[in-house]
Design a protein around this motif. Structure first.
Motif, PDB file in Angstrom:
ATOM      1  N   GLY A 405      -3.301   8.448  -3.029  1.00 52.86           N
ATOM      2  CA  GLY A 405      -2.152   7.301  -3.309  1.00 52.86           C
ATOM      3  C   GLY A 405      -1.626   6.749  -1.957  1.00 52.86           C
ATOM      4  N   GLU A 406      -0.679   5.772  -2.004  1.00 54.05           N
ATOM      5  CA  GLU A 406      -0.016   5.211  -0.800  1.00 54.05           C
ATOM      6  C   GLU A 406       0.453   6.167   0.051  1.00 54.05           C
ATOM      7  OE1 GLU A 406       2.612   2.211  -2.213  1.00 54.05           O
ATOM      8  OE2 GLU A 406       0.790   0.975  -3.153  1.00 54.05           O
ATOM      9  N   ASP A 407       1.239   7.261  -0.341  1.00 48.84           N
ATOM     10  CA  ASP A 407       1.813   8.332   0.359  1.00 48.84           C
ATOM     11  C   ASP A 407       0.844   8.949   1.440  1.00 48.84           C
ATOM     12  OD1 ASP A 407       4.292   7.281  -0.488  1.00 48.84           O
ATOM     13  OD2 ASP A 407       4.476   9.243  -1.814  1.00 48.84           O
ATOM     14  N   GLU A 408      -0.454   9.418   0.637  1.00 48.41           N
ATOM     15  CA  GLU A 408      -1.434  10.173   1.303  1.00 48.41           C
ATOM     16  C   GLU A 408      -2.082   9.293   2.332  1.00 48.41           C
ATOM     17  OE1 GLU A 408      -1.105  12.494  -2.674  1.00 48.41           O
ATOM     18  OE2 GLU A 408      -1.067  10.297  -1.972  1.00 48.41           O
ATOM     19  N   ILE A 409      -2.237   8.138   2.125  1.00 46.45           N
ATOM     20  CA  ILE A 409      -2.833   7.074   2.919  1.00 46.45           C
ATOM     21  C   ILE A 409      -2.362   6.921   4.116  1.00 46.45           C
ATOM     22  CG2 ILE A 409      -4.077   4.687   3.349  1.00 46.45           C
ATOM     23  CD1 ILE A 409      -4.823   4.812   0.400  1.00 46.45           C
ATOM     24  N   ALA A 410      -0.916   6.956   3.909  1.00 44.17           N
ATOM     25  CA  ALA A 410       0.039   6.555   4.950  1.00 44.17           C
ATOM     26  C   ALA A 410       0.055   7.727   5.977  1.00 44.17           C
ATOM     27  CB  ALA A 410       1.329   6.481   4.495  1.00 44.17           C
ATOM     28  N   GLN A 411       0.112   8.873   5.595  1.00 43.00           N
ATOM     29  CA  GLN A 411      -0.093  10.107   6.247  1.00 43.00           C
ATOM     30  C   GLN A 411      -1.386  10.560   6.844  1.00 43.00           C
ATOM     31  OE1 GLN A 411       2.078  13.344   4.123  1.00 43.00           O
ATOM     32  NE2 GLN A 411       2.628  11.836   2.930  1.00 43.00           N
ATOM     33  N   GLY A 412      -2.421   9.682   6.649  1.00 43.43           N
ATOM     34  CA  GLY A 412      -4.059  10.138   7.002  1.00 43.43           C
ATOM     35  C   GLY A 412      -4.410  11.202   6.271  1.00 43.43           C
ATOM     36  N   LYS A 413      -3.776  11.723   4.956  1.00 40.08           N
ATOM     37  CA  LYS A 413      -4.217  12.942   4.289  1.00 40.08           C
ATOM     38  C   LYS A 413      -4.582  12.649   2.894  1.00 40.08           C
ATOM     39  CE  LYS A 413      -0.839  15.771   6.994  1.00 40.08           C
ATOM     40  NZ  LYS A 413       0.486  16.808   6.966  1.00 40.08           N
TER      41      LYS A 413
END
Length: 451
Positions: A405-413
């Motif tokens: 999701g957006e949160d994972e993509i933002a964290q690179g995870k």
């Protein structure tokens, strides 16, 4: 338009994805084991000219063969893998190095009546060693070692490889003055396990014209049993009475002697004088393998030595030795007996990546990284609700889902969810790779068959 009802022809096995994965595991073991012993893979056409396939046929073979014409061509589907091998060796003789060692796993076709465990289309898994003029007895001893390795790798321990030598039988019948009837006698004796001594004796007397005295001699000879060395010792009592018998005893003794060096335990190997194999082209060592807890299944791997593989196609003397596993039949029997290990994963993928954003670039990059690490990865691109996506993964039995999701993509995870336990962690790509690799390796521990 009226719809045609879908159906599969009788005698043809068609597996659903889970069982097909189990079958593929068995094929993988066969390929790996055959390669371990130096056999090269071979693939021959399923369709051949009828005159080529029927060169050594006739009788039941010709009745069972699938034969058809296309234009002016008289064609047939192969009914085993041995005849195509004979043609192949004769045709490519100048391009091959001898001894030529090949394995082949392929479908064959026989138009016989379908029944329990017998099919019209089925896989055979064969190996053969072909010599040019000569072939050392050690090759005949190596065959049981390969059978042992395969069945051990499958996960079986309760099996027995039964071995005999056709020269011993031929020589014995010559001693009794029955040389001309030896082939008929061997075909009858080959049924001992199935119908018993009394019925075999009746066949010998009524169909083969053997005297009462000689029938007693034959059945008494076939009753010789015990530990391998004890059987060989009893056979020594017949030595010196027939040259062919003596040669067969030397070969059988050599096979038994070599098997210890090959690491085959005596518990899985037995000299059995009743083994003759019904086919007349066997001339030396013959093999049959049975599951000790399921004798009703019969032989699950058989074969033997033959002195002239390609005699119908060339004047060259090409002796060989080979074995064949009726893989479809074996798989059917194992499934019927609930012996296929249900704990091994049968999903087509190890991880299902679920993009949670419109832009799938990060999901594609993650899928690429996982695949480069050797992890079987499926990217789920369908625009469906999350519940439908998870239902899809559950139905396939996929062990892991990767959520982006957006949160994972933002964290690179990415979030890795264990679909069996429900546990979910958010980790880097490298950590996801290590986690999934470890879990998948653990899930794949175990054998394809559970006794």
């Amino acid at each position: 338009m009226e719809k045609i009802k879908p159906r599969t022809l009788s005698g043809f096995m068609e597996l659903t994805p889970g069982p097909q994965m189990q079958m593929e595991r068995m094929m993988e073991i066969l390929r790996k084991t055959y390669s371990l012993y130096g056999f090269t893979p071979l693939d021959t056409p399923a369709i051949e000219a009828s005159e080529v396939l029927l060169a050594k046929g006739g009788g039941e073979t010709e009745k069972q063969i699938y034969r058809f014409t296309k234009g002016d061509s008289d064609l047939a589907l192969r009914f085993d893998l041995t005849v195509p091998l004979a043609k192949y060796v004769a045709l490519h003789y100048n391009d091959l190095s001898f001894p030529f060692r090949r394995y082949q796993i392929g479908k064959v076709y026989r138009g016989e009546r379908p029944q329990r465990g017998r099919f019209r289309e089925f896989y055979q898994a064969d190996i053969d060693i072909i010599g040019d003029g000569k072939l050392d007895i050690m090759n005949e001893a190596e065959m049981p070692a390969i059978i042992y390795q395969i069945f051990q790798s499958f996960g079986l321990t309760r099996f027995q490889i039964r071995v005999n030598n056709r020269k011993i039988l031929t020589g014995f019948y010559e001693m009794l003055g029955l040389a001309e009837s030896s082939a008929d006698i061997m075909r009858a004796v080959d049924k001992l396990d199935k119908i018993g001594g009394e019925k075999v004796g009746a066949i010998l007397k009524e169909d083969c014209g053997i005297s009462e005295e000689n029938v007693r001699e034959i059945l008494s000879f076939m009753e010789i049993s015990g530990e391998n060395q004890a059987v060989l010792q009893k056979l020594e009592n017949y030595r010196g009475r027939n040259e062919i018998f003596d040669k067969g005893l030397e070969e059988l003794s050599a096979v038994v002697r070599y098997l210890g060096a090959f690491g085959v335990p005596e518990a899985n190997f037995a000299v059995d004088l009743t083994i003759a194999r019904g086919l007349d082209y066997y001339t030396g060592t013959v093999y049959e393998t049975t599951l000790l807890d399921h004798p009703e299944v019969g032989s699950v791997c058989s074969g033997g030595r033959y002195d002239n593989l390609a005699g119908y196609y060339t004047d060259r003397q090409l002796p060989g030795v080979g074995i064949s596993i009726g893989l479809t039949r074996l798989f059917y029997v194992l499934g019927e007996q609930k012996m296929l290990n249900p704990n091994l994963p049968t999903a087509p993928t190890d991880v299902l990546i679920l993009p949670m954003t419109e832009d799938c670039g990060a999901a594609i990059a993650l899928a690429t990284a996982l695949r480069q690490a050797g992890i079987r990865t499926q990217l789920y691109a369908e625009q469906k609700k999350f519940k439908a996506k998870m239902s899809y993964a559950d139905k396939l039995g996929v062990p892991f889902a990767c959520l982006l999701g957006e949160d994972e993509i933002a964290q690179g995870k990415c979030s890795v969810k264990n679909l069996a336990t429900g546990e979910q962690v958010t980790v880097t790509t490298e950590e996801a790779i290590a986690l999934i690799q470890k879990a998948v390796a653990e899930k794949n521990q175990g054998t394809v068959i559970s006794e």
